[in-house]
Design an enzyme around this catalytic site. Structure first.
Site, PDB file in Angstrom:
ATOM      1  N   HIS A  22    -127.490  39.639 -76.871  1.00  0.00           N
ATOM      2  CA  HIS A  22    -126.121  39.137 -76.988  1.00  0.00           C
ATOM      3  C   HIS A  22    -125.200  39.772 -75.942  1.00  0.00           C
ATOM      4  O   HIS A  22    -124.500  39.072 -75.196  1.00  0.00           O
ATOM      5  CB  HIS A  22    -125.584  39.428 -78.396  1.00  0.00           C
ATOM      6  CG  HIS A  22    -124.191  38.941 -78.633  1.00  0.00           C
ATOM      7  ND1 HIS A  22    -123.908  37.710 -79.169  1.00  0.00           N
ATOM      8  CD2 HIS A  22    -122.986  39.518 -78.375  1.00  0.00           C
ATOM      9  CE1 HIS A  22    -122.595  37.544 -79.243  1.00  0.00           C
ATOM     10  NE2 HIS A  22    -122.013  38.634 -78.772  1.00  0.00           N
ATOM     11  N   GLU A  23    -125.219  41.094 -75.878  1.00  0.00           N
ATOM     12  CA  GLU A  23    -124.338  41.782 -74.945  1.00  0.00           C
ATOM     13  C   GLU A  23    -124.757  41.550 -73.494  1.00  0.00           C
ATOM     14  O   GLU A  23    -123.906  41.487 -72.598  1.00  0.00           O
ATOM     15  CB  GLU A  23    -124.303  43.286 -75.261  1.00  0.00           C
ATOM     16  CG  GLU A  23    -123.810  43.634 -76.658  1.00  0.00           C
ATOM     17  CD  GLU A  23    -122.444  43.053 -76.973  1.00  0.00           C
ATOM     18  OE1 GLU A  23    -121.652  42.804 -76.030  1.00  0.00           O
ATOM     19  OE2 GLU A  23    -122.156  42.834 -78.162  1.00  0.00           O
ATOM     20  N   HIS A  26    -123.115  38.463 -72.147  1.00  0.00           N
ATOM     21  CA  HIS A  26    -121.755  38.741 -71.646  1.00  0.00           C
ATOM     22  C   HIS A  26    -121.815  39.413 -70.275  1.00  0.00           C
ATOM     23  O   HIS A  26    -121.083  39.046 -69.346  1.00  0.00           O
ATOM     24  CB  HIS A  26    -121.015  39.678 -72.615  1.00  0.00           C
ATOM     25  CG  HIS A  26    -120.648  39.051 -73.926  1.00  0.00           C
ATOM     26  ND1 HIS A  26    -119.988  37.855 -74.034  1.00  0.00           N
ATOM     27  CD2 HIS A  26    -120.838  39.500 -75.199  1.00  0.00           C
ATOM     28  CE1 HIS A  26    -119.793  37.574 -75.310  1.00  0.00           C
ATOM     29  NE2 HIS A  26    -120.303  38.561 -76.044  1.00  0.00           N
TER      30      HIS A  26
END
Length: 455
Positions: A22-23, A26
């Site tokens: 997820h990170e 980003h």
């Protein structure tokens, strides 16, 4: 208690992979958009490990509370920025670029789910066939005249290959439709259609096993309760039972079929069972004390016997299911899309009160399911990870301040208003979002504890 480290390790791997993915979503899109990343952290709170890497000296860190993570970018709203680096600040980017960076986290979770499903479908796995058992009296399946041994070919025209396909299609259909048409084929090769009414699935706010309420159970061969192979020095052998013994009753309750014997013994963990049986024309009785084993988190009894071979015992109930590259990819995209939409629909129905909030799960339940799926095999564990990845993606897209969806909501308002929200408005929204998120987490944790202590 001995299984606790295994369950925690299985949970930690799932959580770690999903947070990193997820990170990293980003991070990658921020870099592609020219934004400087100051910190990539797994977890919150006090840092227990850190290292600076890359041309920009990005700090990679692991923190003490691992339930999440964050990517900190250069931003003029959070500190002084050198004039020569101002163009690399997040707040200086167009609203489109900022939205791409924010949406990249959930998108990475959806992409991971697709890749995981794709791999599992290409690798293949042994799956239960969608063969139906005799439904309990009075259930919708009994009213639909379903007969033991009928195999489902399709649900409302959608092909069914495995028991998991059947379960998923019935659950998805039950959310929006009153009934489903099951095309079945019986053991004589005759094809028929059974109309299954689905209202019972959601009678308890979708809490518990919806298929059980519908009366949809797996096939059970109608075999007499005759003992076949036995475990040497097992509970049954120690009690004096022998292959060929025909069991008549357990604890005074008449037994006609093998699956009735199995169910009774499973429920008799930690207590003796009186077994009445026929051997060489004589009726006899012994007392057997089942050994207790843990199966999928439940304590069940076993006595170390298998059914004697009989008509129907050799019916194949499993099939190795594997898809080619293109078909596996199509199925992986479809699976991810369907489960994402289903998650949103169920969340919406929680808000309207149609679905019980007791269905909300927290880290304890997720850890339990992680351990159970890991014990069942790698394919089950990978599918579980894909499902949690989808759930994480959907959750982060909710329009709640502090979540990615909340930031996307700010950006949408900025487009409409033609200017960003004020710092004060965003601050108030953040406080509201934090409160909502903590309330949600507290409720999920309460549900976990309730399940743990009440079963």
């Amino acid at each position: 208690m001995s299984e606790l480290p295994f369950y925690l390790a299985a949970f930690a791997v799932v959580l770690g992979v999903l947070i990193v993915v997820h990170e990293y979503g980003h991070y990658v899109v921020a870099r592609l958009c020219g934004v400087k990343v100051l910190r990539f952290s797994i977890g919150f709170g006090r840092t227990i490990w850190r290292k600076q890497l890359g041309r920009d000296g990005t700090e990679w860190a692991i923190s003490v509370f691992p339930l999440g993570g964050y990517v900190k970018m250069l931003d003029e709203r959070e500190g002084d920025v050198a004039p020569e680096e101002a163009h690399r600040a997040f707040n200086r980017q167009s609203v489109g670029r900022r939205s791409l960076i924010v949406a990249a986290g959930p998108a990475a979770n959806f992409l991971l789910a697709i890749i995981l499903y794709w791999g599992v479908f290409m690798h293949g796995s042994n799956e239960l066939l969608p063969i139906l058992g005799t439904p309990p009296n009075g259930t919708p399946a009994a009213l639909a005249a379903i007969v033991n041994g009928e195999q489902v070919r399709s649900v409302d025209g959608q092909p069914v290959a495995t028991w998991n396909d059947l379960r998923w299609l019935l659950l998805r259909t039950a959310v929006n439709h009153a009934s489903a048409d099951l095309e079945i084929v019986n053991e004589r090769g005759e094809i028929a259609v059974r109309r299954l009414y689905l209202a019972a699935a959601g009678e308890q706010g979708w809490e518990g096993d919806a298929l059980e309420r519908l009366g949809v159970v797996f096939f059970r061969p109608q075999l007499p309760a005759v003992i076949g192979r036995m475990v040497e020095d097992g509970p049954a052998a120690r009690a004096g039972l022998l292959p060929g013994d025909h069991v008549l009753a357990l604890d005074g309750r008449p037994i006609a079929l093998w699956h009735e014997l199995v169910l009774h013994i499973r429920e008799a963990a930690d207590r003796p069972v009186r077994v009445e049986f026929v051997r060489d024309g004589r009726t006899m009785a012994v007392e057997v004390i089942p050994e207790t084993v843990t199966e999928r988190g439940l304590r069940v009894g076993r006595i170390g016997v298998a059914v004697a071979d009989g008509e129907g015992a050799q019916r194949e109930v499993r099939s190795f299911v594997r898809y080619g590259f293109v078909e596996a990819g199509r199925k992986a995209f479809g699976e991810t899309w369907d489960k994402s939409v289903f998650s949103l629909v169920m969340l919406g129905r929680m808000l309207t009160g149609e679905v019980s909030w007791k269905n909300l799960s927290g880290p304890v339940t997720i850890a339990d399911y992680a351990g159970q799926s890991a014990k069942l095999g790698l394919d089950y564990y990978v599918k579980f990870m894909a499902l949690v990845s989808i759930s994480l993606g959907v959750l982060n897209l909710l329009p709640i301040p502090v979540l990615d969806g909340g930031h996307l909501m700010y950006h949408a308002l900025e487009v409409v208003r033609r200017k960003p929200l004020s710092e004060r408005a965003m601050g108030i929204a953040q406080q509201i979002g934090i409160s909502l998120l903590f309330a949600l987490m507290a409720f999920a944790f309460f549900n976990d504890l309730n399940r743990l202590f009440s079963g």
